[in-house]
Design a protein around this motif. Structure first.
Motif, PDB file in Angstrom:
ATOM      1  N   MET A  16      -0.688  31.158 -25.185  1.00 55.10           N
ATOM      2  CA  MET A  16       0.549  30.400 -25.362  1.00 55.10           C
ATOM      3  C   MET A  16       1.068  30.515 -26.792  1.00 55.10           C
ATOM      4  O   MET A  16       2.279  30.562 -27.014  1.00 55.10           O
ATOM      5  CB  MET A  16       0.338  28.931 -24.998  1.00 55.10           C
ATOM      6  CG  MET A  16       0.128  28.711 -23.529  1.00 55.10           C
ATOM      7  SD  MET A  16       1.585  29.187 -22.578  1.00 55.10           S
ATOM      8  CE  MET A  16       1.110  28.614 -20.973  1.00 55.10           C
ATOM      9  N   ARG A  17       0.166  30.576 -27.745  1.00 57.02           N
ATOM     10  CA  ARG A  17       0.601  30.770 -29.143  1.00 57.02           C
ATOM     11  C   ARG A  17       1.305  32.104 -29.317  1.00 57.02           C
ATOM     12  O   ARG A  17       2.250  32.214 -30.086  1.00 57.02           O
ATOM     13  CB  ARG A  17      -0.580  30.658 -30.095  1.00 57.02           C
ATOM     14  CG  ARG A  17      -0.985  29.229 -30.336  1.00 57.02           C
ATOM     15  CD  ARG A  17      -1.963  29.099 -31.455  1.00 57.02           C
ATOM     16  NE  ARG A  17      -2.273  27.685 -31.675  1.00 57.02           N
ATOM     17  CZ  ARG A  17      -3.326  27.268 -32.331  1.00 57.02           C
ATOM     18  NH1 ARG A  17      -4.178  28.129 -32.846  1.00 57.02           N
ATOM     19  NH2 ARG A  17      -3.533  25.976 -32.489  1.00 57.02           N
ATOM     20  N   LEU A  18       0.850  33.122 -28.595  1.00 57.43           N
ATOM     21  CA  LEU A  18       1.537  34.417 -28.641  1.00 57.43           C
ATOM     22  C   LEU A  18       2.963  34.313 -28.114  1.00 57.43           C
ATOM     23  O   LEU A  18       3.835  35.083 -28.499  1.00 57.43           O
ATOM     24  CB  LEU A  18       0.754  35.466 -27.842  1.00 57.43           C
ATOM     25  CG  LEU A  18      -0.560  35.922 -28.468  1.00 57.43           C
ATOM     26  CD1 LEU A  18      -1.331  36.801 -27.484  1.00 57.43           C
ATOM     27  CD2 LEU A  18      -0.316  36.662 -29.768  1.00 57.43           C
ATOM     28  N   ALA A  19       3.196  33.338 -27.234  1.00 57.73           N
ATOM     29  CA  ALA A  19       4.534  33.104 -26.693  1.00 57.73           C
ATOM     30  C   ALA A  19       5.318  32.114 -27.551  1.00 57.73           C
ATOM     31  O   ALA A  19       6.434  31.739 -27.204  1.00 57.73           O
ATOM     32  CB  ALA A  19       4.434  32.593 -25.260  1.00 57.73           C
ATOM     33  N   GLY A  20       4.719  31.663 -28.660  1.00 62.10           N
ATOM     34  CA  GLY A  20       5.412  30.750 -29.562  1.00 62.10           C
ATOM     35  C   GLY A  20       5.221  29.277 -29.258  1.00 62.10           C
ATOM     36  O   GLY A  20       5.938  28.432 -29.789  1.00 62.10           O
ATOM     37  N   ILE A  21       4.245  28.952 -28.406  1.00 60.79           N
ATOM     38  CA  ILE A  21       3.993  27.563 -28.023  1.00 60.79           C
ATOM     39  C   ILE A  21       2.788  27.035 -28.797  1.00 60.79           C
ATOM     40  O   ILE A  21       1.704  27.597 -28.726  1.00 60.79           O
ATOM     41  CB  ILE A  21       3.746  27.449 -26.504  1.00 60.79           C
ATOM     42  CG1 ILE A  21       4.996  27.889 -25.747  1.00 60.79           C
ATOM     43  CG2 ILE A  21       3.322  26.039 -26.120  1.00 60.79           C
ATOM     44  CD1 ILE A  21       4.816  28.009 -24.258  1.00 60.79           C
ATOM     45  N   LYS A  22       3.008  25.947 -29.526  1.00 61.55           N
ATOM     46  CA  LYS A  22       1.920  25.325 -30.274  1.00 61.55           C
ATOM     47  C   LYS A  22       1.141  24.399 -29.359  1.00 61.55           C
ATOM     48  O   LYS A  22       1.648  23.957 -28.336  1.00 61.55           O
ATOM     49  CB  LYS A  22       2.478  24.534 -31.448  1.00 61.55           C
ATOM     50  CG  LYS A  22       3.112  25.408 -32.490  1.00 61.55           C
ATOM     51  CD  LYS A  22       3.610  24.593 -33.647  1.00 61.55           C
ATOM     52  CE  LYS A  22       4.265  25.522 -34.662  1.00 61.55           C
ATOM     53  NZ  LYS A  22       4.779  24.772 -35.817  1.00 61.55           N
ATOM     54  N   GLY A  23      -0.105  24.113 -29.764  1.00 60.31           N
ATOM     55  CA  GLY A  23      -0.910  23.231 -28.943  1.00 60.31           C
ATOM     56  C   GLY A  23      -2.246  22.928 -29.563  1.00 60.31           C
ATOM     57  O   GLY A  23      -2.508  23.282 -30.710  1.00 60.31           O
ATOM     58  N   VAL A  24      -3.087  22.269 -28.773  1.00 58.55           N
ATOM     59  CA  VAL A  24      -4.415  21.856 -29.225  1.00 58.55           C
ATOM     60  C   VAL A  24      -5.434  22.036 -28.109  1.00 58.55           C
ATOM     61  O   VAL A  24      -5.080  22.171 -26.941  1.00 58.55           O
ATOM     62  CB  VAL A  24      -4.421  20.373 -29.665  1.00 58.55           C
ATOM     63  CG1 VAL A  24      -3.604  20.162 -30.906  1.00 58.55           C
ATOM     64  CG2 VAL A  24      -3.966  19.466 -28.550  1.00 58.55           C
ATOM     65  N   ILE A  25      -6.698  21.999 -28.515  1.00 53.25           N
ATOM     66  CA  ILE A  25      -7.812  22.006 -27.572  1.00 53.25           C
ATOM     67  C   ILE A  25      -8.331  20.576 -27.474  1.00 53.25           C
ATOM     68  O   ILE A  25      -8.511  19.903 -28.488  1.00 53.25           O
ATOM     69  CB  ILE A  25      -8.956  22.922 -28.068  1.00 53.25           C
ATOM     70  CG1 ILE A  25      -8.483  24.367 -28.202  1.00 53.25           C
ATOM     71  CG2 ILE A  25     -10.173  22.826 -27.159  1.00 53.25           C
ATOM     72  CD1 ILE A  25      -8.198  25.048 -26.908  1.00 53.25           C
ATOM     73  N   ALA A  26      -8.558  20.113 -26.261  1.00 53.79           N
ATOM     74  CA  ALA A  26      -9.100  18.769 -26.042  1.00 53.79           C
ATOM     75  C   ALA A  26     -10.127  18.835 -24.916  1.00 53.79           C
ATOM     76  O   ALA A  26     -10.029  19.678 -24.027  1.00 53.79           O
ATOM     77  CB  ALA A  26      -7.979  17.805 -25.682  1.00 53.79           C
TER      78      ALA A  26
END
Length: 102
Positions: A16-26
């Motif tokens: 998803m980061r490669l697609a420009g979407i930020k996020g987290v692991i939980a």
């Protein structure tokens, strides 16, 4: 409008980061609730993606959010291992909802 990912899987997050979407692991309910709160506090976030394995841990909270506000939209997605739903899950949903067998 931004999209934000809450994932249990590093590979899904990297993709998803490669697609420009930020996020987290939980991994725990507390982490997920904290991440949901943080994502919702940013008024620019329009879509929150959460993986299928995490969604049941906070299903009650997701329902509350979906019923109370129009944004952000919360979408449950499969991770890199594929979906947990059965092949006929849509057919079962239609049957349960309106009683029509397809």
């Amino acid at each position: 409008m931004k999209t934000y990912l809450i994932s249990d899987n590093v590979d899904t997050l990297v993709g998803m980061r490669l697609a420009g979407i930020k996020g987290v692991i939980a991994h725990t309910r507390e982490e997920i609730l904290s991440d949901l709160k943080e994502a919702r506090s940013d008024k620019k976030t329009g879509i929150i993606l959460i993986t299928e394995k995490l969604a049941p841990l906070v299903g009650d909270e997701i329902e509350k959010i979906k019923l109370s506000v129009s944004l952000p939209l919360i979408v449950v997605i499969p991770d890199r291992h594929g979906t947990l739903r059965t092949k006929d899950s849509i057919t079962k949903y239609v049957n349960e909802s309106i009683g029509l067998k397809i």
